[in-house]
Motif scaffolding. Structure first.
Motif, PDB file in Angstrom:
ATOM      1  N   THR A  69       0.429  -8.505 -19.647  1.00  0.00           N
ATOM      2  CA  THR A  69       0.186  -7.253 -20.361  1.00  0.00           C
ATOM      3  C   THR A  69      -0.326  -7.553 -21.756  1.00  0.00           C
ATOM      4  OG1 THR A  69       1.988  -6.168 -19.155  1.00  0.00           O
ATOM      5  CG2 THR A  69       1.184  -5.083 -21.147  1.00  0.00           C
ATOM      6  N   ILE A  70      -1.472  -6.978 -22.098  1.00  0.00           N
ATOM      7  CA  ILE A  70      -2.031  -7.133 -23.441  1.00  0.00           C
ATOM      8  C   ILE A  70      -1.712  -5.876 -24.241  1.00  0.00           C
ATOM      9  CG2 ILE A  70      -4.309  -6.204 -22.791  1.00  0.00           C
ATOM     10  CD1 ILE A  70      -5.549  -8.253 -24.762  1.00  0.00           C
ATOM     11  N   SER A  71      -1.423  -6.059 -25.530  1.00  0.00           N
ATOM     12  CA  SER A  71      -1.093  -4.917 -26.379  1.00  0.00           C
ATOM     13  C   SER A  71      -1.404  -5.253 -27.827  1.00  0.00           C
ATOM     14  CB  SER A  71       0.385  -4.542 -26.230  1.00  0.00           C
ATOM     15  OG  SER A  71       1.216  -5.615 -26.650  1.00  0.00           O
ATOM     16  N   LYS A  72      -1.357  -4.234 -28.676  1.00  0.00           N
ATOM     17  CA  LYS A  72      -1.528  -4.407 -30.114  1.00  0.00           C
ATOM     18  C   LYS A  72      -0.331  -3.782 -30.819  1.00  0.00           C
ATOM     19  CE  LYS A  72      -5.579  -2.382 -30.375  1.00  0.00           C
ATOM     20  NZ  LYS A  72      -6.797  -1.806 -30.999  1.00  0.00           N
ATOM     21  N   ASP A  73      -0.016  -4.276 -32.016  1.00  0.00           N
ATOM     22  CA  ASP A  73       1.063  -3.657 -32.783  1.00  0.00           C
ATOM     23  C   ASP A  73       0.555  -2.384 -33.456  1.00  0.00           C
ATOM     24  OD1 ASP A  73       1.115  -5.456 -35.974  1.00  0.00           O
ATOM     25  OD2 ASP A  73      -0.550  -4.720 -34.766  1.00  0.00           O
ATOM     26  N   ASN A  74       1.481  -1.591 -33.991  1.00  0.00           N
ATOM     27  CA  ASN A  74       1.109  -0.305 -34.577  1.00  0.00           C
ATOM     28  C   ASN A  74       0.219  -0.451 -35.803  1.00  0.00           C
ATOM     29  OD1 ASN A  74       2.524   1.147 -32.657  1.00  0.00           O
ATOM     30  ND2 ASN A  74       4.401   1.197 -33.864  1.00  0.00           N
ATOM     31  N   ALA A  75       0.339  -1.566 -36.484  1.00  0.00           N
ATOM     32  CA  ALA A  75      -0.486  -1.798 -37.666  1.00  0.00           C
ATOM     33  C   ALA A  75      -1.879  -2.280 -37.297  1.00  0.00           C
ATOM     34  CB  ALA A  75       0.180  -2.818 -38.579  1.00  0.00           C
ATOM     35  N   LEU A 112     -12.041 -15.035 -19.241  1.00  0.00           N
ATOM     36  CA  LEU A 112     -11.382 -13.879 -19.827  1.00  0.00           C
ATOM     37  C   LEU A 112     -10.131 -13.565 -19.022  1.00  0.00           C
ATOM     38  CD1 LEU A 112     -11.358 -11.478 -21.815  1.00  0.00           C
ATOM     39  CD2 LEU A 112     -12.750 -10.231 -20.155  1.00  0.00           C
ATOM     40  N   VAL A 113      -9.016 -13.414 -19.725  1.00  0.00           N
ATOM     41  CA  VAL A 113      -7.754 -13.090 -19.080  1.00  0.00           C
ATOM     42  C   VAL A 113      -7.437 -11.599 -19.212  1.00  0.00           C
ATOM     43  CG1 VAL A 113      -5.260 -13.488 -19.138  1.00  0.00           C
ATOM     44  CG2 VAL A 113      -6.852 -15.405 -19.500  1.00  0.00           C
ATOM     45  N   ALA A 114      -7.571 -11.078 -20.429  1.00  0.00           N
ATOM     46  CA  ALA A 114      -7.227  -9.677 -20.671  1.00  0.00           C
ATOM     47  C   ALA A 114      -7.973  -9.183 -21.894  1.00  0.00           C
ATOM     48  CB  ALA A 114      -5.721  -9.513 -20.870  1.00  0.00           C
ATOM     49  N   HIS A 115      -8.240  -7.870 -21.910  1.00  0.00           N
ATOM     50  CA  HIS A 115      -8.977  -7.253 -23.013  1.00  0.00           C
ATOM     51  C   HIS A 115      -8.339  -5.907 -23.342  1.00  0.00           C
ATOM     52  CE1 HIS A 115     -12.177  -4.668 -24.711  1.00  0.00           C
ATOM     53  NE2 HIS A 115     -12.534  -5.777 -25.349  1.00  0.00           N
ATOM     54  N   ILE A 116      -8.306  -5.576 -24.623  1.00  0.00           N
ATOM     55  CA  ILE A 116      -7.846  -4.262 -25.045  1.00  0.00           C
ATOM     56  C   ILE A 116      -8.870  -3.685 -25.995  1.00  0.00           C
ATOM     57  CG2 ILE A 116      -6.388  -5.242 -26.896  1.00  0.00           C
ATOM     58  CD1 ILE A 116      -4.427  -2.880 -26.315  1.00  0.00           C
ATOM     59  N   SER A 117      -9.288  -2.452 -25.734  1.00  0.00           N
ATOM     60  CA  SER A 117     -10.302  -1.825 -26.566  1.00  0.00           C
ATOM     61  C   SER A 117      -9.667  -1.214 -27.815  1.00  0.00           C
ATOM     62  CB  SER A 117     -11.024  -0.741 -25.767  1.00  0.00           C
ATOM     63  OG  SER A 117     -10.154   0.381 -25.600  1.00  0.00           O
ATOM     64  N   GLY A 118     -10.527  -0.737 -28.713  1.00  0.00           N
ATOM     65  CA  GLY A 118     -10.023  -0.069 -29.896  1.00  0.00           C
ATOM     66  C   GLY A 118      -9.204   1.160 -29.570  1.00  0.00           C
ATOM     67  N   GLN A 145       1.866 -10.552 -23.114  1.00  0.00           N
ATOM     68  CA  GLN A 145       3.122 -10.789 -22.414  1.00  0.00           C
ATOM     69  C   GLN A 145       2.802 -11.348 -21.042  1.00  0.00           C
ATOM     70  OE1 GLN A 145       6.427 -10.368 -23.443  1.00  0.00           O
ATOM     71  NE2 GLN A 145       6.908 -11.397 -21.507  1.00  0.00           N
ATOM     72  N   MET A 146       3.322 -12.524 -20.753  1.00  0.00           N
ATOM     73  CA  MET A 146       3.027 -13.202 -19.494  1.00  0.00           C
ATOM     74  C   MET A 146       4.318 -13.375 -18.707  1.00  0.00           C
ATOM     75  SD  MET A 146       0.306 -16.071 -20.801  1.00  0.00           S
ATOM     76  CE  MET A 146       1.543 -16.996 -21.696  1.00  0.00           C
ATOM     77  N   ASN A 147       4.386 -12.736 -17.552  1.00  0.00           N
ATOM     78  CA  ASN A 147       5.554 -12.821 -16.681  1.00  0.00           C
ATOM     79  C   ASN A 147       5.183 -13.496 -15.362  1.00  0.00           C
ATOM     80  OD1 ASN A 147       7.046 -11.336 -18.613  1.00  0.00           O
ATOM     81  ND2 ASN A 147       6.437  -9.400 -17.675  1.00  0.00           N
ATOM     82  N   SER A 148       6.194 -13.911 -14.636  1.00  0.00           N
ATOM     83  CA  SER A 148       5.987 -14.542 -13.316  1.00  0.00           C
ATOM     84  C   SER A 148       4.918 -15.635 -13.394  1.00  0.00           C
ATOM     85  CB  SER A 148       5.588 -13.479 -12.288  1.00  0.00           C
ATOM     86  OG  SER A 148       6.569 -12.477 -12.191  1.00  0.00           O
ATOM     87  N   LEU A 149       5.061 -16.494 -14.365  1.00  0.00           N
ATOM     88  CA  LEU A 149       4.051 -17.525 -14.598  1.00  0.00           C
ATOM     89  C   LEU A 149       3.975 -18.508 -13.442  1.00  0.00           C
ATOM     90  CD1 LEU A 149       4.619 -17.974 -18.392  1.00  0.00           C
ATOM     91  CD2 LEU A 149       2.407 -17.505 -17.331  1.00  0.00           C
ATOM     92  N   LYS A 150       2.756 -18.974 -13.193  1.00  0.00           N
ATOM     93  CA  LYS A 150       2.476 -19.908 -12.108  1.00  0.00           C
ATOM     94  C   LYS A 150       1.875 -21.186 -12.696  1.00  0.00           C
ATOM     95  CE  LYS A 150       1.206 -16.011  -9.128  1.00  0.00           C
ATOM     96  NZ  LYS A 150       0.118 -15.427  -8.294  1.00  0.00           N
ATOM     97  N   PRO A 151       1.974 -22.289 -11.999  1.00  0.00           N
ATOM     98  CA  PRO A 151       1.352 -23.528 -12.499  1.00  0.00           C
ATOM     99  C   PRO A 151      -0.138 -23.355 -12.784  1.00  0.00           C
ATOM    100  CG  PRO A 151       2.856 -24.041 -10.726  1.00  0.00           C
ATOM    101  CD  PRO A 151       2.782 -22.537 -10.788  1.00  0.00           C
ATOM    102  N   GLU A 152      -0.820 -22.523 -12.020  1.00  0.00           N
ATOM    103  CA  GLU A 152      -2.257 -22.314 -12.244  1.00  0.00           C
ATOM    104  C   GLU A 152      -2.559 -21.511 -13.503  1.00  0.00           C
ATOM    105  OE1 GLU A 152      -0.535 -21.720  -9.424  1.00  0.00           O
ATOM    106  OE2 GLU A 152      -1.253 -19.905  -8.407  1.00  0.00           O
ATOM    107  N   ASP A 153      -1.526 -21.011 -14.175  1.00  0.00           N
ATOM    108  CA  ASP A 153      -1.725 -20.348 -15.467  1.00  0.00           C
ATOM    109  C   ASP A 153      -1.782 -21.356 -16.613  1.00  0.00           C
ATOM    110  OD1 ASP A 153       0.511 -17.807 -14.326  1.00  0.00           O
ATOM    111  OD2 ASP A 153      -1.668 -17.668 -14.457  1.00  0.00           O
ATOM    112  N   THR A 154      -1.519 -22.621 -16.312  1.00  0.00           N
ATOM    113  CA  THR A 154      -1.557 -23.662 -17.339  1.00  0.00           C
ATOM    114  C   THR A 154      -2.954 -23.772 -17.941  1.00  0.00           C
ATOM    115  OG1 THR A 154       0.226 -24.922 -16.310  1.00  0.00           O
ATOM    116  CG2 THR A 154      -1.278 -26.133 -17.747  1.00  0.00           C
ATOM    117  N   VAL A 190      -4.334 -12.216 -12.903  1.00  0.00           N
ATOM    118  CA  VAL A 190      -3.154 -11.947 -13.729  1.00  0.00           C
ATOM    119  C   VAL A 190      -2.686 -10.502 -13.652  1.00  0.00           C
ATOM    120  CG1 VAL A 190      -3.877 -13.777 -15.322  1.00  0.00           C
ATOM    121  CG2 VAL A 190      -4.373 -11.382 -15.875  1.00  0.00           C
ATOM    122  N   LYS A 191      -3.403  -9.669 -12.925  1.00  0.00           N
ATOM    123  CA  LYS A 191      -3.013  -8.252 -12.823  1.00  0.00           C
ATOM    124  C   LYS A 191      -1.603  -8.115 -12.284  1.00  0.00           C
ATOM    125  CE  LYS A 191      -7.508  -6.000 -12.248  1.00  0.00           C
ATOM    126  NZ  LYS A 191      -8.435  -5.354 -11.291  1.00  0.00           N
TER     127      LYS A 191
END
Length: 122
Positions: A68-74, A47-53, A81-90, A63-64
């Motif tokens: 960033t995990i998010s949902k659209d308004n709909a 598990l990388v990231a989770h967003i509740s209802g 969104q993945m920033n500062s990526l590392k080879p171990e994120d492959t 990855v903290k």
């Protein structure tokens, strides 16, 4: 039928960014909970990231501060969104979501996407 389709993966250099999308389609009203998992070669899916209802988010320690995990308004698309990526994120990144479906009464079902490859390499 319900489908979760991931997109946004690819090859990026260390330190770069990618934005993954997971679009839910078919007989749904909305996405409730959403999550991103990943599986690297020879390793278990994690598990990388989770967003509740309600929009509460949690992240794997690895990855903290970078993802960033998010949902659209709909409430039909989940993003990572993945920033500062590392080879171990492959890994292959998979979307998992619980959706409210249009059949039944207040019925929720869970689905997996097919995955999208993320490769971090110079």
């Amino acid at each position: 039928q319900v489908q979760l389709v991931e997109s946004g993966g690819g090859l990026v250099q260390p330190g770069g960014s990618l934005r993954l999308s997971c679009a839910a389609s078919g007989s749904i009203f909305s996405v409730n909970n959403g999550a991103w998992y990943r599986q690297a070669p020879g390793k278990q899916r994690e598990l990388v990231a989770h967003i509740s209802g309600a929009g509460t988010t949690t992240y794997a320690d690895s990855v903290k501060g970078r993802f960033t995990i998010s949902k659209d308004n709909a409430n039909t698309t989940v993003y990572l969104q993945m920033n500062s990526l590392k080879p171990e994120d492959t890994a292959v990144y998979y979307c998992y979501a619980t959706v409210r479906v249009t059949y039944g009464v207040n019925t929720y079902r869970a689905y997996w996407g097919r995955g999208t490859q993320v490769t971090v390499s110079s």
